[in-house]
Scaffold this motif. Sequence first.
Motif, PDB file in Angstrom:
ATOM      1  N   THR A 241      -0.107  21.815 -96.575  1.00  0.00           N
ATOM      2  CA  THR A 241      -1.500  20.652 -96.622  1.00  0.00           C
ATOM      3  C   THR A 241      -1.502  19.653 -95.093  1.00  0.00           C
TER       4      THR A 241
ATOM      5  N   GLY B 253      -3.195  13.999-103.853  1.00  0.00           N
ATOM      6  CA  GLY B 253      -4.183  15.276-103.875  1.00  0.00           C
ATOM      7  C   GLY B 253      -5.402  14.281-104.084  1.00  0.00           C
TER       8      GLY B 253
ATOM      9  N   HIS C  51      -4.427  19.185-101.846  1.00  0.00           N
ATOM     10  CA  HIS C  51      -3.293  19.799-102.713  1.00  0.00           C
ATOM     11  C   HIS C  51      -3.545  21.125-103.340  1.00  0.00           C
TER      12      HIS C  51
ATOM     13  N   GLY D  52      -0.128  16.643-106.645  1.00  0.00           N
ATOM     14  CA  GLY D  52      -0.520  16.571-105.221  1.00  0.00           C
ATOM     15  C   GLY D  52       0.597  15.003-105.050  1.00  0.00           C
TER      16      GLY D  52
END
Lengths: 120, 183
Positions: A7, A29, A45, A82
Amino acid sequence: MTVKYETTVTSVGSMAVEFAAEGILVFFGTDAPEELHDFAILHEHTPNDDDVVSGDILEIGGVEFTVTGVGDVANDNLRNLGHLVVKFNGLTETELPGEVSVTGGTAPGIEPGTLIRIKG
Amino acid sequence: MALFDRFKKNGGDAAKEAAEKVEDAAESASEAVQEAASEVAEEATEAVEAAAPVEAPDPGTYRKVHISPGARGWGNGLDVKPEAGKDLVYSVTGGGIHPVAQRIADLTGGKAFDGFKSKADFHEIAVAVIDCGGTARIGVYPMKGVPTVDIHGASPAGPLMRFINEENFVSGVGVNDITVVDE
């Protein structure tokens, strides 16, 4: 080693910088509610298939850290939200169930664009 | 019958599975099967600890609930009563609105709200429900003055620990830890 998770950081909140100074990186996220943005390092995410386990490598901006401990709810947090809390304390039993402990002692620099990878 | 006996012995997940089979069996309507079915269904209910049904308050009215810490939870418990304009039960949890948030909403007349899907202001939130392992969310909502319910049995910890106290935080909470307070 295969890449389990990858990521890119999109923003770093003002309080997240203070957490980092205490050796804690808090990722969420980009869907995270706005009130968490100050406290979080936001990233794009994509839900992962494989759990993070001790012995994995966490790579932050090209610097590698070895995962030493994974809390009971850390993988659920990562997959669903995330959300990842990294402490650089090298503990095999994390202090809190949401955390992932890694080697290193101090948190590395992190900024928008920093690439995060977990390999195992 | 042998089938049901086997399910009864296994309990737990098997009981849940059995409960599904029970629905089919009930349709076929043999008296003996139905009797066994009701026994298995009872076990299945226990296995998932279903919350007792309670009627929702009248539309536009709110009820107070007491939210107790679970067996491995922290805190003395919180009283929560939504009010007009401050009636969101704000779920900041993985996988959508958590059953604990839904239960609080159902009992109080508040609105279950998914913090990951939509935006709300703090002054609209009656209570936040989190599934925090102890670092970040555990402190953010108490710091903002929002009563906070953690599904996990976390104790005050993390960089925001100083904002967390027995007046604004309770943890280890399950759907059966929420009870209506008569006023």
